[in-house]
Design an enzyme around this catalytic site. Structure first.
Site, mmCIF file in Angstrom:
data_model
loop_
_atom_site.group_PDB
_atom_site.id
_atom_site.type_symbol
_atom_site.label_atom_id
_atom_site.label_comp_id
_atom_site.label_asym_id
_atom_site.label_seq_id
_atom_site.Cartn_x
_atom_site.Cartn_y
_atom_site.Cartn_z
ATOM 1 N N CYS A 103 3.914 38.805 -11.922
ATOM 2 C CA CYS A 103 2.934 37.758 -12.170
ATOM 3 C C CYS A 103 3.463 36.756 -13.207
ATOM 4 C CB CYS A 103 1.627 38.387 -12.658
ATOM 5 S SG CYS A 103 0.259 37.222 -12.813
ATOM 6 N N ASP A 145 1.812 35.802 -15.617
ATOM 7 C CA ASP A 145 1.106 36.099 -16.867
ATOM 8 C C ASP A 145 2.080 36.131 -18.044
ATOM 9 O OD1 ASP A 145 -0.183 37.786 -19.012
ATOM 10 O OD2 ASP A 145 -1.824 37.720 -17.563
ATOM 11 N N ARG A 160 2.009 37.579 -20.760
ATOM 12 C CA ARG A 160 2.136 38.861 -21.454
ATOM 13 C C ARG A 160 3.116 39.801 -20.757
ATOM 14 N NH1 ARG A 160 -4.208 39.824 -21.069
ATOM 15 N NH2 ARG A 160 -3.615 39.070 -18.992
ATOM 16 N N HIS A 213 -0.034 44.169 -13.156
ATOM 17 C CA HIS A 213 -0.414 44.482 -14.541
ATOM 18 C C HIS A 213 -1.928 44.503 -14.660
ATOM 19 C CE1 HIS A 213 -1.707 40.339 -15.668
ATOM 20 N NE2 HIS A 213 -0.868 40.008 -14.700
ATOM 21 N N CYS A 271 -5.468 41.293 -14.767
ATOM 22 C CA CYS A 271 -4.844 40.150 -14.095
ATOM 23 C C CYS A 271 -5.925 39.117 -13.758
ATOM 24 C CB CYS A 271 -4.138 40.605 -12.832
ATOM 25 S SG CYS A 271 -3.371 39.274 -11.889
#
Length: 777
Positions: free
Chosen positions: A594, A596, A598, A655, A658
């Site tokens: 992803c 993302d 993080r 993760h 999400c």
């Protein structure tokens, strides 16, 4: 030793591979025997024993042993000093010593020798070979030392024998051009014939053509001299006569050099082994080499070692077991017993030319470039020059000494620099308004190993700091002795007496403060203060740029500060790796995850530059083959990774928490005003349908369950591509699912049989293959 594990396909690969190795071994064995000053039959005996004995008993299934060019200098010296029969005794004793070392399980200790020394030794032997055998190519005889060969070479050039020189040049020409033969074009007979010619190793046609030319033209040139039978003039080995320490040194030299060369060759071949071939057992390999040398010495053969040229040819020819190595030894035996008259027609100039080319290849300039990257070139050149001028043993010891000095220098290396910190901004906060302006601030960085040797350097730099100033002293040291502590402590006390201030920051926390209390035991490991992997907001920045802590700092300033930090701390560390990757990438895995912020793939996989080929998108989605909502971005990445980069593993990593999955759970209403994102999230509808079709799990939040199901669905989506499914079913591609729990920072792996995520196993399987319980194939 049995061959019960050999399946039906292995003999079909091993039989042709054994012939290829046999064709390589014959001319090399004859040439090395000539260069060593030994009887010609000694090279054939060593090839036979190396193939059969070392092949059966050794621990490296695909390694081929026999007479090695790296031992020619030692053997030639022993033959001149003690005679051939005594040299055979030394070889047998060296084999017994190798047996003792193998039984003591110290094989890996030999690998502690710096590769720079080993490659320098081989390059030095290559120079010696070229200088000696050039005289034979020119129709003369080699002298007793490399310097003598250099001095006599001009005279040899003047009085060269034209026929002998022509045979040597013909051999060299065939060796250099054979591997460049065209493979053939447009298929058909030309391609088949080109491929067949390239399968024949170059030494065989080179020596054969020179032999045929000399025979057809009736040229009178020195040729190979064989006894009536292979062991026709065999005599029992004799005890060498001379000082005992010198004899013991000769035995140790042969044993150690042959052992190191064999073990390094074994490690190199182990990296090329095809699937299904077991790893090399280095202790067993040393036992096999010892047994082979003991037998070779008793039978009147040359010392034996693993040979990279023959071993590489064995692997390239498709060998799958030790059967190829053993059979090649039998083919040499059959040739030696039945084709003596043919071997006796081989001109010595052809064998000498073969060794000249081999010696030039041993001077590997590519190795020098690699060693320069690691700053080990001085040890390489010291060993090379030492072998040529002083002798092999002395040259190796010189190289080891230079390596030790360089290692000691690195261990005591120290970097000290001082810089004035950035000035404090003119605007002050409300808390500091009206306060006295701070004094100048200086930053002193000490990196490396801080011992008494570095005290003068540190104190010289500290004297540059103005009295009364504030100082940030960074002790980024892995060791500090008492003399260094006293020097820094005395400077600190004196500086603070003059109105200054000293703040000491230690990357390996504890050296200075523990020294104050008298406790100088090694401190526990701690995380470096730089913490390059941490978010910008969590790094310590007061030393680098205090003004970045201000709340109104722009994102671009933080980004550029990060780039500057990379240049100052990390670039020099990754530069050697990046230089190797600059023109070619060879990633091991395709990693789909992803976008993302993080999720940082290189952190959760402990990987570095060049390891991962990464595709990041919203929700780590993979559009299905023929999807109505068209998008080729992920498919293009997968095609390039598998067809161009030949990646064998694709990982989909999801993760927790999400945002894309949360939008799916909400029915897409949260992103209705974002048309591009709404269209993209339609690729997650299959994940949502799969989620709705499964029973809820107690204690597992719906969003967590959907995030995990999404990983399973994307792996299934990959299999909708026919060409990719074919690769998976053929065992050429492996699919893996990972799930990162952000709160615990733990990564779990998908167990497909249980359709659940489980902790990653603590240890990988012993055979370097992925356990089928975790594989998605």
């Amino acid at each position: 030793m049995t061959f019960k594990t050999l399946n039906v396909s292995i003999p079909r690969r091993d039989l042709p591979a054994s012939f290829v190795v046999f064709l390589v071994a014959i001319p090399l064995s004859l040439g090395i025997a000539v260069a060593s000053g030994a009887p010609i039959a000694a090279g054939l005996i060593a090839a036979i024993v190396g193939g059969v004995v070392a092949g059966l008993l050794g621990g490296s299934p695909l390694q081929v042993s026999g007479p090695a060019a790296g031992l020619t200098v030692i053997v030639a010296s022993l033959v001149q000093t003690y005679g051939w029969r005594a040299t055979c005794t030394i070889t047998a004793f060296a084999g017994l010593l190798q047996l003792a070392l193998g039984a003591a399980r110290v094989a890996r200790t030999a690998l502690a020798v710096s590769p720079a020394v080993v490659h320098g030794m081989l390059a030095g032997v290559g120079v010696v070979l070229v200088l000696a055998q050039a005289h034979v190519v020119l129709g003369g005889r080699p002298q007793h030392s490399p310097l003598s060969n250099v001095r006599e070479l001009p005279g040899q050039l003047v009085s060269s024998h034209s026929q002998t020189v022509m045979l040597g040049l013909l051999t060299i020409a065939v060796l250099l051009t054979w591997e460049r033969l065209p493979k053939g074009v447009n298929g058909g007979l030309s391609q088949v014939s080109g491929t067949a010619l390239r399968w024949i190793p170059a030494p065989l046609p080179a020596v054969a053509l020179a032999t045929l030319t000399a025979w057809l033209l009736g040229w009178d040139t020195p040729r190979v001299d064989l006894p009536g039978t292979l062991l026709g003039d065999w005599h029992a080995p004799a005890m060498p006569e001379g000082p005992l320490p010198e004899i013991v040194g000769a035995v140790v030299s042969v044993a150690v050099v042959a052992a190191v060369e064999s073990l390094l060759c074994s490690v190199a071949i182990d990296r090329k082994r095809p699937p299904g071939v077991p790893r090399a057992d280095l202790d067993r390999e040393l036992l096999g080499q010892g047994a082979a040398n003991a037998v070779s010495g008793l039978l009147g053969g040359l010392p034996i070692a693993g040979v990279i040229v023959r071993s590489s040819a064995n692997v390239a020819a498709g060998a799958g077991s030790r059967a190829s190595t053993v059979m090649h030894g039998f083919w040499v035996l059959v040739l030696a017993l039945s084709c003596g008259p043919v071997i006796e027609q081989v001109p010595l100039a052809a064998l000498a030319a073969l060794l000249v080319v081999l010696g030039v290849k041993m001077i590997d300039t590519a190795r020098v470039r690699d060693l320069r990257h690691h700053r080990e070139a001085p040890a390489y050149f010291a060993t090379l020059v030492g072998v040529v001028l002083l002798g092999l043993g002395e040259g190796v010891l010189l190289g080891i000494g230079v390596s030790a000095v360089m290692a000691l220098r690195r261990l005591t290396s120290l970097s000290v620099r001082v810089e004035q910190a950035a000035p404090v901004p003119a605007q002050a906060s409300a808390e500091t308004a009206g306060a006295q302006a701070p004094a100048d601030r200086w930053h002193v960085i000490v990196e490396g190993t801080l011992t008494f040797l570095g005290v003068p350097k540190v104190t010289k730099v500290l004297q540059q700091v103005p009295a009364g100033s504030s100082v940030d002293l960074d002790l980024n040291v892995d060791f500090m002795d008492h003399a260094a502590f006293e020097a820094i402590h005395e400077w600190r006390v004196a500086h603070e007496r003059q109105g200054g201030r000293v703040d000491i920051d230690e990357v390996h926390e504890g050296w200075y403060e523990r020294a104050v209390t008298g406790d100088m035991s090694p401190p526990r490991k701690s995380s470096p203060s730089a913490r390059w992997w941490a978010p910008w907001a969590n790094r310590r920045r007061r030393h680098e740029a205090p003004d970045l802590d201000a709340p109104d700092v722009s994102p671009s300033a933080l980004l550029l500060a990060g780039v500057r930090e990379y240049h100052g701390r990390t670039a020099r560390l990754v530069r050697p790796i990046m230089a190797e990757l600059a023109f070619e990438q060879k990633p091991e895995h395709l990693f789909i995850t992803c976008v993302d912020s993080r999720v940082v793939p290189n952190i959760i996989t402990a990987s570095g530059p060049g390891d991962l080929f990464i595709n990041r998108n919203v929700g780590n989605l993979v559009p299905r083959f023929g999807s109505r909502t068209h998008d080729d971005s992920v498919a293009a990445t997968v095609e390039y990774a598998t067809n161009v980069l030949d990646i064998k593993t694709i990982t989909v990593c999801g993760h927790s928490n999400c945002g894309a999955m949360a939008a799916l759970l909400a029915g897409g209403t949260e992103v209705d005003h974002l048309p591009a994102l709404s269209r993209w999230l339609k690729h997650g509808n299959h994940s949502l349908a799969r989620f709705l079709a499964t029973e809820p799990e107690d204690g597992v939040p719906p969003l967590t369950r959907l995030c995990q199901i999404n990983v399973m669905q994307q792996l299934d989506n990959l299999l909708t591509y026919p060409w990719l499914r074919n690769r998976v079913e053929a065992g050429k591609l492996e699919l893996v699912g990972l799930y990162l729990d952000l709160e615990s920072a733990e990564v779990n792996i998908l167990d497909r049989s249980a359709q659940t995520f489980v902790p990653v196993p603590d240890e990988a399987p012993d055979d370097d293959t992925t356990d089928t319980a975790w594989a998605l194939s």
